[in-house]
Design a protein around this motif. Structure first.
Motif, PDB file in Angstrom:
ATOM      1  N   UNK A  30       0.831  -1.211   0.000  1.00 29.92           N
ATOM      2  CA  UNK A  30       0.000   0.000   0.000  1.00 29.92           C
ATOM      3  C   UNK A  30       0.857   1.250   0.000  1.00 29.92           C
ATOM      4  N   UNK A  31       1.760   1.318   0.868  1.00 32.62           N
ATOM      5  CA  UNK A  31       2.594   2.511   0.958  1.00 32.62           C
ATOM      6  C   UNK A  31       3.996   2.060   1.358  1.00 32.62           C
ATOM      7  N   UNK A  32       4.949   2.818   0.982  1.00 34.77           N
ATOM      8  CA  UNK A  32       6.301   2.424   1.393  1.00 34.77           C
ATOM      9  C   UNK A  32       6.418   2.480   2.913  1.00 34.77           C
ATOM     10  N   UNK A  33       7.089   1.513   3.423  1.00 35.90           N
ATOM     11  CA  UNK A  33       7.266   1.441   4.876  1.00 35.90           C
ATOM     12  C   UNK A  33       8.179   2.566   5.337  1.00 35.90           C
ATOM     13  N   UNK A  34       7.979   2.955   6.574  1.00 39.06           N
ATOM     14  CA  UNK A  34       8.825   3.994   7.152  1.00 39.06           C
ATOM     15  C   UNK A  34      10.262   3.482   7.184  1.00 39.06           C
ATOM     16  N   UNK A  35      11.186   4.363   6.969  1.00 42.45           N
ATOM     17  CA  UNK A  35      12.576   3.901   6.987  1.00 42.45           C
ATOM     18  C   UNK A  35      12.934   3.346   8.361  1.00 42.45           C
ATOM     19  N   UNK A  36      13.703   2.322   8.330  1.00 42.14           N
ATOM     20  CA  UNK A  36      14.135   1.696   9.582  1.00 42.14           C
ATOM     21  C   UNK A  36      15.049   2.658  10.327  1.00 42.14           C
ATOM     22  N   UNK A  37      14.949   2.663  11.636  1.00 42.09           N
ATOM     23  CA  UNK A  37      15.829   3.559  12.403  1.00 42.09           C
ATOM     24  C   UNK A  37      17.279   3.159  12.175  1.00 42.09           C
ATOM     25  N   UNK A  38      18.107   4.151  12.238  1.00 43.32           N
ATOM     26  CA  UNK A  38      19.541   3.899  12.040  1.00 43.32           C
ATOM     27  C   UNK A  38      20.031   2.991  13.166  1.00 43.32           C
ATOM     28  N   UNK A  39      20.841   2.046  12.817  1.00 45.74           N
ATOM     29  CA  UNK A  39      21.331   1.148  13.868  1.00 45.74           C
ATOM     30  C   UNK A  39      22.170   1.913  14.881  1.00 45.74           C
ATOM     31  N   UNK A  40      21.907   1.620  16.131  1.00 44.09           N
ATOM     32  CA  UNK A  40      22.659   2.252  17.202  1.00 44.09           C
ATOM     33  C   UNK A  40      23.997   1.542  17.341  1.00 44.09           C
TER      34      UNK A  40
END
Length: 171
Positions: A30-40
């Motif tokens: 449906x919509x592009x997924x939110x970008x994954x958080x930057x790895x800590x």
């Protein structure tokens, strides 16, 4: 064979796998997924040595040294338990001599073996705990208590078989 199925050595796409399994086709995204958080950043784990416990180590080794002196000085008395028990009878004011000499020799040797094994086990456990930087001061105390309970039981066998001791305890 139909051409819609993969041949030997080919891989089916996920859609083909779902269709072959009788499942409905996957809905389009449906919509592009939110970008994954930057790895800590993962904190660097160092293999730090455990905290040294110098007071604990000193106290433990001092108690083990005292225990070694105690064990070594007790061996002759246990190997000559008949005379030792006769002297104990005199100190306690029990008339007569200790006469249960055969079992006293046997149980004296057993008591020596128990003391040596108990001391060896105590040293082993204490040094394992010292190397692991865990508190070890209590190990010599616990080892002494446990070993002396078993040694005392070994001593009670010939004592309870001697008529002079029995008469003194009953009378």
């Amino acid at each position: 064979m139909s051409d819609d199925r993969p041949q030997y050595g080919e891989y089916a796409t996920p859609e083909e796998q779902r269709r072959a399994a009788g499942l409905p086709a996957t809905p389009p995204p449906a919509a592009p997924a939110a970008p994954a958080p930057a790895p800590q950043p993962v904190p660097l784990q160092t293999d730090e040595a455990p905290k040294a416990r110098p007071v604990d180590r000193l106290l433990t080794i001092a108690m083990l040294a005292y225990g070694l002196v105690n064990v070594l000085s007790s061996i002759p008395q246990f190997l000559n338990m008949g005379d030792s028990l006769t002297q104990a009878m005199k100190v306690l004011g029990i008339p007569g001599e200790f006469t249960n000499l055969g079992p006293a020799r046997t149980w004296g040797v057993v008591a020596v073996v128990v003391m040596l094994a108990g001391f060896a086990a105590t040293v082993y456990v204490a040094f394992r705990r010292i190397r692991a930087a865990k508190p070890a001061w209590w190990v010599p105390l616990a080892g002494f208590a446990l070993t002396m309970v078993v040694v005392s039981l070994c001593l009670m066998v010939p004592i309870m078989g001697d008529p002079a001791f029995l008469n003194a305890s009953l009378g």
